[in-house]
Write a protein that holds these residues in place. Structure first.
Motif, PDB file in Angstrom:
ATOM      1  N   ASN A  34       4.593  57.247  26.110  1.00 40.89           N
ATOM      2  CA  ASN A  34       4.401  57.233  24.655  1.00 40.89           C
ATOM      3  C   ASN A  34       5.578  57.882  23.941  1.00 40.89           C
ATOM      4  O   ASN A  34       6.068  57.365  22.935  1.00 40.89           O
ATOM      5  N   ARG A  37       8.689  55.507  24.062  1.00 45.53           N
ATOM      6  CA  ARG A  37       8.513  54.359  23.169  1.00 45.53           C
ATOM      7  C   ARG A  37       8.599  54.772  21.698  1.00 45.53           C
ATOM      8  O   ARG A  37       9.259  54.122  20.889  1.00 45.53           O
ATOM      9  N   GLU A  38       7.895  55.854  21.359  1.00 43.84           N
ATOM     10  CA  GLU A  38       7.889  56.325  19.970  1.00 43.84           C
ATOM     11  C   GLU A  38       9.283  56.763  19.538  1.00 43.84           C
ATOM     12  O   GLU A  38       9.724  56.464  18.427  1.00 43.84           O
ATOM     13  N   ARG A  41      11.394  53.742  18.925  1.00 46.20           N
ATOM     14  CA  ARG A  41      10.969  53.019  17.721  1.00 46.20           C
ATOM     15  C   ARG A  41      11.454  53.737  16.458  1.00 46.20           C
ATOM     16  O   ARG A  41      11.930  53.104  15.519  1.00 46.20           O
ATOM     17  N   GLU A  44      15.148  53.097  16.220  1.00 46.50           N
ATOM     18  CA  GLU A  44      15.372  51.701  15.835  1.00 46.50           C
ATOM     19  C   GLU A  44      15.172  51.511  14.331  1.00 46.50           C
ATOM     20  O   GLU A  44      16.014  50.908  13.656  1.00 46.50           O
ATOM     21  N   ASP A  45      14.103  52.049  13.805  1.00 48.59           N
ATOM     22  CA  ASP A  45      13.823  51.892  12.373  1.00 48.59           C
ATOM     23  C   ASP A  45      14.810  52.660  11.503  1.00 48.59           C
ATOM     24  O   ASP A  45      15.229  52.164  10.451  1.00 48.59           O
ATOM     25  N   ARG A  61      17.027  48.219  20.180  1.00 49.37           N
ATOM     26  CA  ARG A  61      15.940  47.269  20.414  1.00 49.37           C
ATOM     27  C   ARG A  61      15.985  46.750  21.857  1.00 49.37           C
ATOM     28  O   ARG A  61      14.953  46.647  22.524  1.00 49.37           O
ATOM     29  N   ARG A  64      14.661  49.441  24.089  1.00 51.23           N
ATOM     30  CA  ARG A  64      13.186  49.525  24.014  1.00 51.23           C
ATOM     31  C   ARG A  64      12.541  48.405  24.827  1.00 51.23           C
ATOM     32  O   ARG A  64      11.576  48.615  25.552  1.00 51.23           O
ATOM     33  N   ARG A  65      13.101  47.226  24.752  1.00 48.89           N
ATOM     34  CA  ARG A  65      12.571  46.111  25.545  1.00 48.89           C
ATOM     35  C   ARG A  65      12.795  46.327  27.039  1.00 48.89           C
ATOM     36  O   ARG A  65      11.938  45.965  27.857  1.00 48.89           O
ATOM     37  N   ASP A  68      10.129  48.587  28.250  1.00 49.85           N
ATOM     38  CA  ASP A  68       8.875  47.857  28.457  1.00 49.85           C
ATOM     39  C   ASP A  68       8.884  47.097  29.779  1.00 49.85           C
ATOM     40  O   ASP A  68       7.880  47.071  30.499  1.00 49.85           O
ATOM     41  N   ASN A 110      15.057  62.327  17.732  1.00 48.03           N
ATOM     42  CA  ASN A 110      14.337  61.282  18.449  1.00 48.03           C
ATOM     43  C   ASN A 110      15.131  60.711  19.614  1.00 48.03           C
ATOM     44  O   ASN A 110      14.544  60.280  20.610  1.00 48.03           O
ATOM     45  N   THR A 114      13.679  60.889  23.414  1.00 49.23           N
ATOM     46  CA  THR A 114      13.707  59.727  24.300  1.00 49.23           C
ATOM     47  C   THR A 114      14.371  60.062  25.626  1.00 49.23           C
ATOM     48  O   THR A 114      13.847  59.729  26.695  1.00 49.23           O
TER      49      THR A 114
END
Length: 160
Positions: A34, A37-38, A41, A44-45, A61, A64-65, A68, A110, A114
């Motif tokens: 979590n 990923r958070e 994200r 990314e934003d 991005r 992040r992929r 996953d 962040n 990560t």
């Protein structure tokens, strides 16, 4: 030491870890999945909407992929991570948030979040999925590279 009895036949977690140990490791994995990923994200934003850096946005991005995809290769059935989750009694739940003064500082916080989460995933995989250690190590080093490129870009903007 009590050997774990794997409850889910789809699970491929090592069976030489005690059931208490497995639940603890699953809890660590869940929290850090979590977190990673958070953290990605948020980065990314921020890069997309606040900084407007399209190249770095795409890199984050893709990262992040890739995370996953690495997570999908873990030998865990979908419900196994949830089994260890206990957010109501998590001692870290009530920790107060620090103040942030800029988008850049929030981005760096962040990115650090990560990187730390990826390191924990890397080390935890040594216990349950040794073949996946390299994937999380690679993700961590890719995050270092993205961070370096972002810092260089931000420094260039400050010195205009």
């Amino acid at each position: 030491m009590v050997k774990s009895k794997i409850r889910n036949p789809k699970s491929k977690i090592r069976q030489d870890i005690s059931s208490t140990g497995i639940n603890s490791v699953l809890r660590v994995l869940d929290a850090n999945i979590n977190r990673a990923r958070e953290g990605l994200r948020v980065c990314e934003d921020l890069v997309r909407f606040c900084l407007g850096f399209p190249s770095q946005f795409r890199q984050i991005r893709l990262l992040r992929r890739a995370l996953d995809r690495a997570l999908a290769r873990l030998p865990l059935a979908p419900d196994e991570l949830l089994r260890g989750r206990d957010s109501e009694r998590d001692p870290g739940r009530r920790v107060s948030a620090s103040s942030v003064r800029s988008v850049e500082q929030l981005l760096l916080i962040n990115l650090q979040r990560t990187k730390e989460a990826l390191r924990v995933l890397e080390e935890s995989c040594r216990l349950i999925a040794p073949r996946q250690v390299r994937a999380f190590q690679d993700l961590r080093f890719r995050t270092y590279d993205v961070e370096r490129r972002l810092l260089i870009r931000l420094a260039a903007l400050r010195h205009r």
